[in-house]
Design a protein around this motif. Sequence first.
Motif, PDB file in Angstrom:
ATOM      1  N   ASN A  91      48.336  51.301  58.773  1.00 39.25           N
ATOM      2  CA  ASN A  91      49.642  50.885  59.278  1.00 39.25           C
ATOM      3  C   ASN A  91      50.519  52.103  59.570  1.00 39.25           C
ATOM      4  O   ASN A  91      51.213  52.147  60.584  1.00 39.25           O
ATOM      5  CB  ASN A  91      50.333  49.942  58.298  1.00 39.25           C
ATOM      6  N   ALA A  92      50.478  53.095  58.705  1.00 39.01           N
ATOM      7  CA  ALA A  92      51.249  54.323  58.929  1.00 39.01           C
ATOM      8  C   ALA A  92      50.763  55.033  60.194  1.00 39.01           C
ATOM      9  O   ALA A  92      51.578  55.544  60.974  1.00 39.01           O
ATOM     10  CB  ALA A  92      51.130  55.248  57.718  1.00 39.01           C
ATOM     11  N   LEU A  93      49.470  55.052  60.417  1.00 33.49           N
ATOM     12  CA  LEU A  93      48.920  55.675  61.616  1.00 33.49           C
ATOM     13  C   LEU A  93      49.360  54.916  62.872  1.00 33.49           C
ATOM     14  O   LEU A  93      49.707  55.524  63.883  1.00 33.49           O
ATOM     15  CB  LEU A  93      47.394  55.726  61.539  1.00 33.49           C
ATOM     16  N   LYS A  94      49.386  53.594  62.794  1.00 32.73           N
ATOM     17  CA  LYS A  94      49.845  52.785  63.921  1.00 32.73           C
ATOM     18  C   LYS A  94      51.303  53.099  64.251  1.00 32.73           C
ATOM     19  O   LYS A  94      51.667  53.253  65.422  1.00 32.73           O
ATOM     20  CB  LYS A  94      49.708  51.288  63.608  1.00 32.73           C
ATOM     21  N   ILE A  95      52.134  53.192  63.235  1.00 33.63           N
ATOM     22  CA  ILE A  95      53.551  53.496  63.445  1.00 33.63           C
ATOM     23  C   ILE A  95      53.697  54.875  64.083  1.00 33.63           C
ATOM     24  O   ILE A  95      54.427  55.038  65.071  1.00 33.63           O
ATOM     25  CB  ILE A  95      54.336  53.403  62.126  1.00 33.63           C
ATOM     26  N   ALA A  96      53.002  55.861  63.551  1.00 34.94           N
ATOM     27  CA  ALA A  96      53.079  57.212  64.107  1.00 34.94           C
ATOM     28  C   ALA A  96      52.609  57.233  65.563  1.00 34.94           C
ATOM     29  O   ALA A  96      53.208  57.903  66.406  1.00 34.94           O
ATOM     30  CB  ALA A  96      52.250  58.169  63.262  1.00 34.94           C
ATOM     31  N   PHE A  97      51.567  56.480  65.862  1.00 35.43           N
ATOM     32  CA  PHE A  97      51.026  56.447  67.219  1.00 35.43           C
ATOM     33  C   PHE A  97      52.038  55.883  68.210  1.00 35.43           C
ATOM     34  O   PHE A  97      52.087  56.323  69.363  1.00 35.43           O
ATOM     35  CB  PHE A  97      49.731  55.634  67.253  1.00 35.43           C
ATOM     36  N   THR A  98      52.861  54.945  67.777  1.00 30.96           N
ATOM     37  CA  THR A  98      53.845  54.365  68.699  1.00 30.96           C
ATOM     38  C   THR A  98      54.893  55.388  69.123  1.00 30.96           C
ATOM     39  O   THR A  98      55.520  55.230  70.169  1.00 30.96           O
ATOM     40  CB  THR A  98      54.562  53.133  68.102  1.00 30.96           C
ATOM     41  N   TYR A  99      55.095  56.436  68.320  1.00 33.33           N
ATOM     42  CA  TYR A  99      56.081  57.461  68.650  1.00 33.33           C
ATOM     43  C   TYR A  99      55.471  58.670  69.355  1.00 33.33           C
ATOM     44  O   TYR A  99      56.200  59.553  69.807  1.00 33.33           O
ATOM     45  CB  TYR A  99      56.820  57.912  67.386  1.00 33.33           C
ATOM     46  N   MET A 100      54.152  58.708  69.463  1.00 32.61           N
ATOM     47  CA  MET A 100      53.491  59.805  70.167  1.00 32.61           C
ATOM     48  C   MET A 100      53.685  59.624  71.667  1.00 32.61           C
ATOM     49  O   MET A 100      53.778  58.498  72.151  1.00 32.61           O
ATOM     50  CB  MET A 100      51.990  59.814  69.855  1.00 32.61           C
ATOM     51  N   PRO A 101      53.715  60.728  72.405  1.00 33.07           N
ATOM     52  CA  PRO A 101      53.801  60.571  73.859  1.00 33.07           C
ATOM     53  C   PRO A 101      52.503  59.968  74.396  1.00 33.07           C
ATOM     54  O   PRO A 101      51.442  60.094  73.779  1.00 33.07           O
ATOM     55  CB  PRO A 101      53.982  62.006  74.357  1.00 33.07           C
ATOM     56  N   LYS A 102      52.605  59.298  75.510  1.00 33.02           N
ATOM     57  CA  LYS A 102      51.415  58.799  76.187  1.00 33.02           C
ATOM     58  C   LYS A 102      50.744  59.996  76.856  1.00 33.02           C
ATOM     59  O   LYS A 102      51.421  60.929  77.317  1.00 33.02           O
ATOM     60  CB  LYS A 102      51.775  57.750  77.240  1.00 33.02           C
ATOM     61  N   ALA A 103      49.426  59.976  76.928  1.00 27.13           N
ATOM     62  CA  ALA A 103      48.692  61.110  77.498  1.00 27.13           C
ATOM     63  C   ALA A 103      49.175  61.447  78.903  1.00 27.13           C
ATOM     64  O   ALA A 103      49.267  62.625  79.270  1.00 27.13           O
ATOM     65  CB  ALA A 103      47.200  60.820  77.486  1.00 27.13           C
ATOM     66  N   ILE A 104      49.512  60.439  79.677  1.00 22.97           N
ATOM     67  CA  ILE A 104      49.962  60.674  81.053  1.00 22.97           C
ATOM     68  C   ILE A 104      51.293  61.431  81.101  1.00 22.97           C
ATOM     69  O   ILE A 104      51.630  62.069  82.097  1.00 22.97           O
ATOM     70  CB  ILE A 104      50.037  59.350  81.831  1.00 22.97           C
ATOM     71  N   GLU A 105      52.052  61.376  80.013  1.00 24.73           N
ATOM     72  CA  GLU A 105      53.344  62.062  79.945  1.00 24.73           C
ATOM     73  C   GLU A 105      53.215  63.529  79.548  1.00 24.73           C
ATOM     74  O   GLU A 105      54.168  64.291  79.640  1.00 24.73           O
ATOM     75  CB  GLU A 105      54.252  61.368  78.935  1.00 24.73           C
ATOM     76  N   VAL A 106      52.048  63.923  79.083  1.00 24.13           N
ATOM     77  CA  VAL A 106      51.843  65.284  78.586  1.00 24.13           C
ATOM     78  C   VAL A 106      51.411  66.179  79.742  1.00 24.13           C
ATOM     79  O   VAL A 106      50.294  66.078  80.231  1.00 24.13           O
ATOM     80  CB  VAL A 106      50.795  65.307  77.448  1.00 24.13           C
ATOM     81  N   THR A 107      52.321  67.028  80.149  1.00 21.82           N
ATOM     82  CA  THR A 107      52.043  67.951  81.245  1.00 21.82           C
ATOM     83  C   THR A 107      52.270  69.384  80.780  1.00 21.82           C
ATOM     84  O   THR A 107      52.974  69.631  79.789  1.00 21.82           O
ATOM     85  CB  THR A 107      52.961  67.678  82.451  1.00 21.82           C
ATOM     86  N   LYS A 108      51.686  70.297  81.510  1.00 19.17           N
ATOM     87  CA  LYS A 108      51.891  71.708  81.194  1.00 19.17           C
ATOM     88  C   LYS A 108      53.360  72.082  81.384  1.00 19.17           C
ATOM     89  O   LYS A 108      53.905  72.908  80.659  1.00 19.17           O
ATOM     90  CB  LYS A 108      50.991  72.581  82.056  1.00 19.17           C
ATOM     91  N   TYR A 109      54.014  71.433  82.336  1.00 18.02           N
ATOM     92  CA  TYR A 109      55.432  71.702  82.583  1.00 18.02           C
ATOM     93  C   TYR A 109      56.275  71.330  81.365  1.00 18.02           C
ATOM     94  O   TYR A 109      57.171  72.066  80.973  1.00 18.02           O
ATOM     95  CB  TYR A 109      55.893  70.917  83.817  1.00 18.02           C
ATOM     96  N   GLU A 110      55.988  70.164  80.771  1.00 12.25           N
ATOM     97  CA  GLU A 110      56.767  69.683  79.624  1.00 12.25           C
ATOM     98  C   GLU A 110      56.371  70.344  78.303  1.00 12.25           C
ATOM     99  O   GLU A 110      57.212  70.578  77.442  1.00 12.25           O
ATOM    100  CB  GLU A 110      56.610  68.164  79.469  1.00 12.25           C
ATOM    101  N   TYR A 111      55.083  70.619  78.122  1.00  9.06           N
ATOM    102  CA  TYR A 111      54.575  71.083  76.826  1.00  9.06           C
ATOM    103  C   TYR A 111      54.073  72.523  76.842  1.00  9.06           C
ATOM    104  O   TYR A 111      53.637  73.032  75.805  1.00  9.06           O
ATOM    105  CB  TYR A 111      53.466  70.149  76.334  1.00  9.06           C
ATOM    106  N   GLY A 112      54.115  73.154  78.000  1.00 10.10           N
ATOM    107  CA  GLY A 112      53.702  74.555  78.081  1.00 10.10           C
ATOM    108  C   GLY A 112      52.238  74.741  77.738  1.00 10.10           C
ATOM    109  O   GLY A 112      51.395  73.877  78.000  1.00 10.10           O
ATOM    110  N   ASP A 113      51.945  75.859  77.113  1.00  6.85           N
ATOM    111  CA  ASP A 113      50.560  76.197  76.799  1.00  6.85           C
ATOM    112  C   ASP A 113      49.944  75.286  75.739  1.00  6.85           C
ATOM    113  O   ASP A 113      48.733  75.276  75.564  1.00  6.85           O
ATOM    114  CB  ASP A 113      50.455  77.654  76.339  1.00  6.85           C
ATOM    115  N   SER A 114      50.765  74.521  75.036  1.00  8.75           N
ATOM    116  CA  SER A 114      50.229  73.642  73.986  1.00  8.75           C
ATOM    117  C   SER A 114      49.882  72.249  74.508  1.00  8.75           C
ATOM    118  O   SER A 114      49.517  71.371  73.733  1.00  8.75           O
ATOM    119  CB  SER A 114      51.208  73.539  72.818  1.00  8.75           C
TER     120      SER A 114
END
Length: 69
Positions: free
Chosen positions: A7-30
């Motif tokens: 349940n804790a993992l599910k809650i944390a996952f809801t706050y993670m960015p969606k993969a499509i939102e993760v860009t080099k522009y937004e997150y840089g080298d990471s």
Amino acid sequence: MNESDLNALKIAFTYMPKAIEVTKYEYGDSHQKVLDHIEAVREVLLINDVDPDEVYGEVNPETTPNSTY
């Protein structure tokens, strides 16, 4: 994995960015590291018979629209 941990993992996952939102522009080298973390969490959810695409609705049923299909 026990129910409380899952349940804790599910809650944390809801706050993670969606993969499509993760860009080099937004997150840089990471950006690749962030994508790897998202995929790792998705894999653990799948191993525990949880559909990652349905987690948000399960954790937040009051803010999830009803399905029309």
